[in-house]
Motif scaffolding. Structure first.
Motif, PDB file in Angstrom:
ATOM      1  N   ARG A 119       0.827  -1.202   0.000  1.00 11.29           N
ATOM      2  CA  ARG A 119       0.000   0.000   0.000  1.00 11.29           C
ATOM      3  C   ARG A 119       0.864   1.256   0.000  1.00 11.29           C
ATOM      4  N   THR A 166       0.960   3.940  -3.087  1.00 12.81           N
ATOM      5  CA  THR A 166       0.626   5.339  -2.810  1.00 12.81           C
ATOM      6  C   THR A 166       1.747   6.267  -3.255  1.00 12.81           C
ATOM      7  N   ASN A 210       1.814   6.306  -7.199  1.00 20.28           N
ATOM      8  CA  ASN A 210       0.635   6.904  -7.817  1.00 20.28           C
ATOM      9  C   ASN A 210       0.463   8.372  -7.447  1.00 20.28           C
ATOM     10  N   LEU A 211       0.818   8.737  -6.221  1.00 17.66           N
ATOM     11  CA  LEU A 211       0.712  10.141  -5.828  1.00 17.66           C
ATOM     12  C   LEU A 211       1.686  10.998  -6.622  1.00 17.66           C
ATOM     13  N   LYS A 238      -8.625   9.956  -5.814  1.00 19.04           N
ATOM     14  CA  LYS A 238      -7.241   9.633  -5.479  1.00 19.04           C
ATOM     15  C   LYS A 238      -6.687  10.466  -4.333  1.00 19.04           C
ATOM     16  N   ARG A 243      -8.343  10.417  -0.914  1.00 14.04           N
ATOM     17  CA  ARG A 243      -8.195   9.100  -0.291  1.00 14.04           C
ATOM     18  C   ARG A 243      -6.801   8.944   0.303  1.00 14.04           C
ATOM     19  N   TRP A 244      -5.775   9.342  -0.445  1.00 19.96           N
ATOM     20  CA  TRP A 244      -4.415   9.236   0.075  1.00 19.96           C
ATOM     21  C   TRP A 244      -4.188  10.148   1.278  1.00 19.96           C
ATOM     22  N   ASN A 299      -4.805   2.791   5.675  1.00 20.06           N
ATOM     23  CA  ASN A 299      -4.499   4.211   5.830  1.00 20.06           C
ATOM     24  C   ASN A 299      -3.102   4.439   6.387  1.00 20.06           C
ATOM     25  N   PHE A 351      -1.215   4.472   3.297  1.00 20.51           N
ATOM     26  CA  PHE A 351      -1.348   5.780   2.648  1.00 20.51           C
ATOM     27  C   PHE A 351      -0.426   6.800   3.314  1.00 20.51           C
ATOM     28  N   GLY A 353       3.176   6.209   2.385  1.00 19.77           N
ATOM     29  CA  GLY A 353       3.404   6.556   0.989  1.00 19.77           C
ATOM     30  C   GLY A 353       3.481   8.052   0.769  1.00 19.77           C
ATOM     31  N   VAL A 354       2.585   8.810   1.404  1.00 22.73           N
ATOM     32  CA  VAL A 354       2.612  10.269   1.278  1.00 22.73           C
ATOM     33  C   VAL A 354       3.899  10.825   1.890  1.00 22.73           C
TER      34      VAL A 354
END
Length: 377
Positions: A254, A258, A261-262, A288, A291-292, A355, A358, A361-362
């Motif tokens: 995940r 993230t 794709n982000l 997208k 959600r992230w 999450n 997420f 990933g962020v």
């Protein structure tokens, strides 16, 4: 704090609820998409592999058994510097099956291998898939069907998850069913902007070589949309796949998705311009980006709510509900570690786990981290 509380609450509600309702409303205003297979296009199935000696023979056999005119499609296998028997297996198949070809890439990662292979694709359409995916016999034909409409530049099928049954995989299933529901409606409305990398097709003429740190399922649809084409979800183009069933595997996957794709989405900022692309920018933001950002909204909601406990019964009740949710998630985590799914707790934990992915990933994206290599987790 009141402002922070309500902004976070509204954005969370939109990302996980009202956006779906908005799509349902607009979908009733659109005619149902109808495809025709009257125009049979040539197809190259592009299979990018790395050390897939256990899967590659069965995967090629599965593709070749597709119900599509035999002389209208071929299989191009790109080995990303495999070190096992993958390449020799493909070469042995290619020796007696003229529709199969092997291309050797330099080991720069999946995206780099795809960029290198696309010029060698013979078909008017390219179907991308993975070595551990399985197609139904009519999957390719169904993916191709919408291309009878010249405005369609990319299609994506329906991924059905299978594998080990536990609370993590159950949570993934719930998440994926929600994702598929959004994609069906976005396709109907004409604002679909993503695809599944294991079952995706696009016009070769519309392909644009892309940066190797981005994933094909995110960047190819965005680049095709930028050229004026649309992306269509094909629900009867079915592919079977498996996702990680462990906590660590799900968290890693995940976070990785993230991050890729982000950064990919933000690299195509022109599609986020509401003055030039009002509907598409709204869809990308809702589906997208919000959600992230969910874990950050959840943190803001919890902290602001804690400061508002003296403001009335509503805030006290809402805070109690949040605490209960996180307690359920903790119980669900304990049950998962012990191999005993806990009703409600397992679902709460799966949402928290997604999450957390997420969130990581962020954070990786903010730190400028990139992923280019294509290796099994």
């Amino acid at each position: 704090m009141t402002y922070t509380f309500w902004v976070a609450a509204v954005l969370l509600l939109h990302a996980w609820g009202t956006y779906l309702l908005v799509l349902r409303l607009f979908s009733f205003l659109r005619d149902k998409e109808i495809g025709s297979d009257a125009h049979i296009l040539t197809v190259t199935v592009l299979l990018t592999v790395y050390n897939e000696e256990k899967n590659v023979r069965g995967r090629i056999d599965n593709i070749l058994s597709s119900k599509y005119i035999k002389d209208r499609f071929d299989v191009l296998v790109v080995s990303d510097a495999s070190t096992d028997a993958t390449e020799s297996i493909v070469e042995s198949i290619a020796a007696w099956e003229g529709r199969v070809r092997l291309m050797k890439a330099s080991g720069g990662g999946k995206s780099a291998a795809q960029n290198a292979a696309l010029p060698s694709a013979k078909g008017e359409l390219v179907v991308i898939t993975d070595a551990d995916t399985v197609f139904e016999s009519d999957t390719i034909a169904n993916l191709v069907r919408p291309f009878s409409d010249p405005s369609v530049g990319c299609t994506s099928g329906r991924v059905v998850l299978r594998g080990k049954e536990n609370s993590v995989s159950e949570g993934q299933g719930l998440y994926w069913r929600f994702e598929m529901a959004l994609r069906r409606l976005e396709s109907r409305v004409g604002v679909l902007h993503t695809a599944s990398g294991s079952v995706m097709a696009f016009r070769k003429a519309a392909f644009v070589p892309f940066e190797c740190q981005y994933g094909d399922d995110c960047i190819i649809p965005l680049d095709i949309i930028s050229q004026g084409y649309k992306v269509v979800h094909v629900d009867d183009a079915i592919a079977y796949d498996s996702f990680p069933s462990s906590i660590e595997g799900e968290l890693s996957a995940r976070a990785r998705m993230t991050l890729r794709n982000l950064t990919c989405t933000l690299s195509r900022m022109r599609l986020l311009n509401p003055f030039r692309h009002p509907l598409m920018s709204f869809s990308i933001l809702s589906h997208k980006i919000l959600r992230w950002m969910t874990p950050f909204f959840m943190i803001s909601l919890f902290l602001s709510n804690a400061f508002l406990l003296t403001e009335g019964v509503f805030y006290q009740t809402f805070f109690g509900c949040q605490v209960l949710f996180y307690v359920l998630a903790a119980i669900g985590y304990r049950g998962e570690r012990q191999g005993r799914p806990i009703p409600l707790g397992s679902q709460a934990f799966s949402f928290i786990l997604a999450n957390l992915g997420f969130f990581l990933g962020v954070c990786y994206a903010i730190m400028g981290k990139q992923i280019t290599t294509y290796r099994r987790s």
